[in-house]
Design a protein around this motif. Structure first.
Motif, PDB file in Angstrom:
ATOM      1  N   ASP A   1      21.507  75.881   3.062  1.00 36.72           N
ATOM      2  CA  ASP A   1      20.775  75.235   1.967  1.00 36.72           C
ATOM      3  C   ASP A   1      19.586  74.417   2.456  1.00 36.72           C
ATOM      4  O   ASP A   1      18.525  74.393   1.813  1.00 36.72           O
ATOM      5  CB  ASP A   1      21.707  74.321   1.170  1.00 36.72           C
ATOM      6  CG  ASP A   1      22.778  75.085   0.416  1.00 36.72           C
ATOM      7  OD1 ASP A   1      22.805  76.319   0.512  1.00 36.72           O
ATOM      8  OD2 ASP A   1      23.595  74.436  -0.262  1.00 36.72           O
TER       9      ASP A   1
ATOM     10  N   MET B   1      16.587  76.415   2.898  1.00 33.62           N
ATOM     11  CA  MET B   1      16.041  76.944   1.643  1.00 33.62           C
ATOM     12  C   MET B   1      15.327  75.864   0.833  1.00 33.62           C
ATOM     13  O   MET B   1      14.333  76.143   0.149  1.00 33.62           O
ATOM     14  CB  MET B   1      17.167  77.539   0.798  1.00 33.62           C
ATOM     15  CG  MET B   1      16.710  78.083  -0.552  1.00 33.62           C
ATOM     16  SD  MET B   1      18.064  78.570  -1.642  1.00 33.62           S
ATOM     17  CE  MET B   1      18.752  76.953  -2.051  1.00 33.62           C
TER      18      MET B   1
ATOM     19  N   HIS C   1      25.865  79.688  -0.703  1.00 33.45           N
ATOM     20  CA  HIS C   1      24.602  79.091  -1.123  1.00 33.45           C
ATOM     21  C   HIS C   1      24.853  78.182  -2.316  1.00 33.45           C
ATOM     22  O   HIS C   1      25.391  78.625  -3.342  1.00 33.45           O
ATOM     23  CB  HIS C   1      23.595  80.177  -1.509  1.00 33.45           C
ATOM     24  CG  HIS C   1      23.302  81.138  -0.402  1.00 33.45           C
ATOM     25  ND1 HIS C   1      22.308  80.923   0.530  1.00 33.45           N
ATOM     26  CD2 HIS C   1      23.896  82.315  -0.067  1.00 33.45           C
ATOM     27  CE1 HIS C   1      22.303  81.931   1.400  1.00 33.45           C
ATOM     28  NE2 HIS C   1      23.250  82.780   1.062  1.00 33.45           N
TER      29      HIS C   1
ATOM     30  N   LYS D   1      12.266  79.970  -2.716  1.00 30.18           N
ATOM     31  CA  LYS D   1      13.733  80.082  -2.799  1.00 30.18           C
ATOM     32  C   LYS D   1      14.153  81.511  -3.117  1.00 30.18           C
ATOM     33  O   LYS D   1      15.172  81.999  -2.593  1.00 30.18           O
ATOM     34  CB  LYS D   1      14.274  79.093  -3.831  1.00 30.18           C
ATOM     35  CG  LYS D   1      14.155  77.640  -3.389  1.00 30.18           C
ATOM     36  CD  LYS D   1      14.778  76.676  -4.386  1.00 30.18           C
ATOM     37  CE  LYS D   1      14.708  75.244  -3.856  1.00 30.18           C
ATOM     38  NZ  LYS D   1      15.349  74.265  -4.785  1.00 30.18           N
TER      39      LYS D   1
ATOM     40  N   PHE E   1      13.789  83.353   0.131  1.00 29.55           N
ATOM     41  CA  PHE E   1      14.800  82.925   1.090  1.00 29.55           C
ATOM     42  C   PHE E   1      16.162  83.551   0.765  1.00 29.55           C
ATOM     43  O   PHE E   1      16.857  84.069   1.661  1.00 29.55           O
ATOM     44  CB  PHE E   1      14.912  81.404   1.083  1.00 29.55           C
ATOM     45  CG  PHE E   1      15.849  80.866   2.129  1.00 29.55           C
ATOM     46  CD1 PHE E   1      15.365  80.475   3.363  1.00 29.55           C
ATOM     47  CD2 PHE E   1      17.209  80.766   1.891  1.00 29.55           C
ATOM     48  CE1 PHE E   1      16.226  79.997   4.344  1.00 29.55           C
ATOM     49  CE2 PHE E   1      18.074  80.297   2.855  1.00 29.55           C
ATOM     50  CZ  PHE E   1      17.582  79.909   4.091  1.00 29.55           C
ATOM     51  N   LEU E   2      16.569  83.507  -0.499  1.00 29.99           N
ATOM     52  CA  LEU E   2      17.865  84.064  -0.868  1.00 29.99           C
ATOM     53  C   LEU E   2      17.909  85.570  -0.649  1.00 29.99           C
ATOM     54  O   LEU E   2      18.943  86.123  -0.247  1.00 29.99           O
ATOM     55  CB  LEU E   2      18.177  83.734  -2.330  1.00 29.99           C
ATOM     56  CG  LEU E   2      18.521  82.275  -2.633  1.00 29.99           C
ATOM     57  CD1 LEU E   2      18.672  82.073  -4.138  1.00 29.99           C
ATOM     58  CD2 LEU E   2      19.798  81.841  -1.925  1.00 29.99           C
TER      59      LEU E   2
ATOM     60  N   SER F   1      18.283  86.136   3.086  1.00 35.34           N
ATOM     61  CA  SER F   1      19.634  85.750   3.484  1.00 35.34           C
ATOM     62  C   SER F   1      20.639  86.831   3.112  1.00 35.34           C
ATOM     63  O   SER F   1      21.529  87.175   3.899  1.00 35.34           O
ATOM     64  CB  SER F   1      20.020  84.427   2.811  1.00 35.34           C
ATOM     65  OG  SER F   1      19.209  83.363   3.263  1.00 35.34           O
TER      66      SER F   1
END
Length: 466
Positions: free
Chosen positions: A185, A188, A237, A274, A277-278, A281
């Motif tokens: 987190d 992110m 997350h 974000k 990033f997610l 990931s």
């Protein structure tokens, strides 16, 4: 009239009693998401008092105490252990119908063998009895885990963590598995104070000079590989909502550069970052065959004055309202189209989204394995009688409850394992009631299998920990 919290607590039918006592109760616990301190397990921490063990970091109890008019001195302040416990004993007598009333007495009974009702009148004797038992080896951190028949726990760990304590536990020969879970987190949350400093530390840990966003991705991949080598098979997350803002690589580079220079970002830029990033990931998790978890829906740190005084995670978060169904669908659809959608668990803090999620996961079940997409157990404000029941009913109506991976503690406390018992009793009562109403067959073999699977076997197969 039933006795309070007797052996058949929450079990309303003979079928429910049979399913729980003969099947659910005996199954080991896989606590695949918790916030235990790994150092306490590595050191086999011996607790100084029931106050440390019970009230030390329990923001559920802290919220109740504040609501009951207890001064902060007796919650997170410098009052003595006895004074804090005394205030909690007074508060619990006002907690009828709050899940804390059930959890408290389950923990006393299952953890300490104490059947007394906690109240101001019994506080001193319960306090003294618990403290005497906490001096014994079997009531240490590891002793309590063994006492509750725990087989495996997954902690919640930042990518910069060196996982020293996980290694120590493994090397010690402790029979219970303690595995790390990847929680990135801080990498992110580009909008949070300290992001640039965190990125610098991440680079140092990974041995990567982070100048551009692609360097940060390289550093995260380095740490992801390290976690994988240390037994991690699970990511998590903590997000407000899912994101759906389009982005380009050059836009993300610009956003990252601005954040590293301390420049302010627009709401759109934050959401683009974000989203990116997610997605990255999720691709890392799929490449390593991990399971990914998404806990979404809170509004955090609502009370600025108390946040400034005592910090985050102290009982000032609440349920949010986010219209995120379309973004969630697009997020999973993109990963699925690219062949990069791994096993996934979605938890919502707002139960109004239960049916949406139960329906959503059905869109991306692909036949590759049972229950690849999971609707996670009732979480945080929902891990109580009504919340757990509503989650299981939504999943039953729109999916396959029989493939559910079951309960978790999501707790910092070594006394929270009775939440698994609570869940299992509710599960058995749901099924037992349906049997006795003639809604499902009274067939021992599939019923027993279903209860044992949801309690333990499904998680054992799904996570591929060992």
């Amino acid at each position: 009239m039933k006795q309070f919290m007797d052996a058949d607590f929450l079990l309303d039918t003979e079928t429910a009693k049979h399913l729980y006592h003969d099947h659910a109760a005996k199954m080991p616990i896989i606590d695949y998401h918790c916030h235990l301190d790994p150092k306490m397990v590595a050191d086999n921490h011996q607790f100084s008092s029931i106050t440390e063990l019970w009230l030390g970091e329990d923001h559920y109890k802290w919220r109740a105490m504040r609501t009951n008019g207890v001064d902060e001195k007796y919650i997170t302040g410098d009052a003595s252990d006895w004074e804090k416990f005394e205030k909690w004993a007074d508060t619990i007598s006002y907690c009828y119908r709050n899940p804390l009333y059930h959890w408290t007495h389950l923990e006393l009974r299952s953890g300490f063998g104490i059947d007394k009702v906690l109240s101001p009148a019994t506080a001193r004797e319960i306090y003294d009895e618990c403290n005497e038992k906490l001096k014994l080896p079997e009531f240490s951190a590891r002793g309590l885990m063994s006492r509750f028949n725990v087989e495996c726990v997954c902690t919640t760990d930042d990518p910069i963590d060196d996982l020293t304590y996980h290694k120590q536990v493994k090397e010690s020969g402790f029979q219970i598995h303690m595995l790390p879970a990847w929680r990135p987190d801080k990498a992110m949350n580009i909008d949070k104070v300290g992001f640039a400093d965190y990125v610098q530390t991440l680079g140092e840990k990974a041995g990567v000079n982070i100048v551009h966003f692609k360097d940060m991705v390289d550093a995260l991949q380095n740490r992801h590989d390290y976690f994988n080598a240390c037994g991690c098979r699970l990511s998590d997350h903590g997000i407000d909502e899912f994101y759906d803002e389009p982005y380009t690589a050059s836009q993300i580079e610009t956003i990252f550069s601005k954040a590293m220079r301390g420049m302010s970002l627009s709401a759109l830029e934050i959401r683009q970052f974000k989203h990116c990033f997610l997605t990255l990931s999720a691709e890392m998790d799929a490449a390593d065959d991990w399971t990914q978890q998404f806990h979404y829906g809170p509004i955090r740190n609502n009370n600025t004055r108390m946040f400034n005084a005592i910090g985050p995670d102290t009982g000032f978060d609440s349920i949010g309202e986010f219209n995120t169904a379309t973004a969630m669908s697009h997020f999973f659809d993109h990963l699925n189209s690219e062949g990069k959608l791994t096993r996934t668990i979605i938890y919502t803090l707002n139960p109004c989204a239960n049916e949406m999620i139960a329906a959503m996961i059905g869109n991306f079940q692909d036949g590759s394995e049972p229950g690849k997409m999971q609707f996670g157990a009732g979480w945080w404000f929902n891990d109580q009688l009504d919340g757990m029941t509503r989650q299981m009913n939504a999943l039953s109506n729109l999916g396959l409850l029989s493939r559910f991976v079951g309960m978790l503690t999501d707790s910092r406390s070594f006394l929270s394992y009775p939440r698994h018992e609570y869940f299992r009793r509710l599960l058995c009562n749901l099924l037992g009631t349906d049997v006795e109403r003639g809604l499902i067959p009274n067939d021992e073999e599939p019923l027993a299998r279903m209860v044992e699977d949801i309690s333990y076997n499904n998680a054992r197969r799904y996570f591929r920990f060992y």
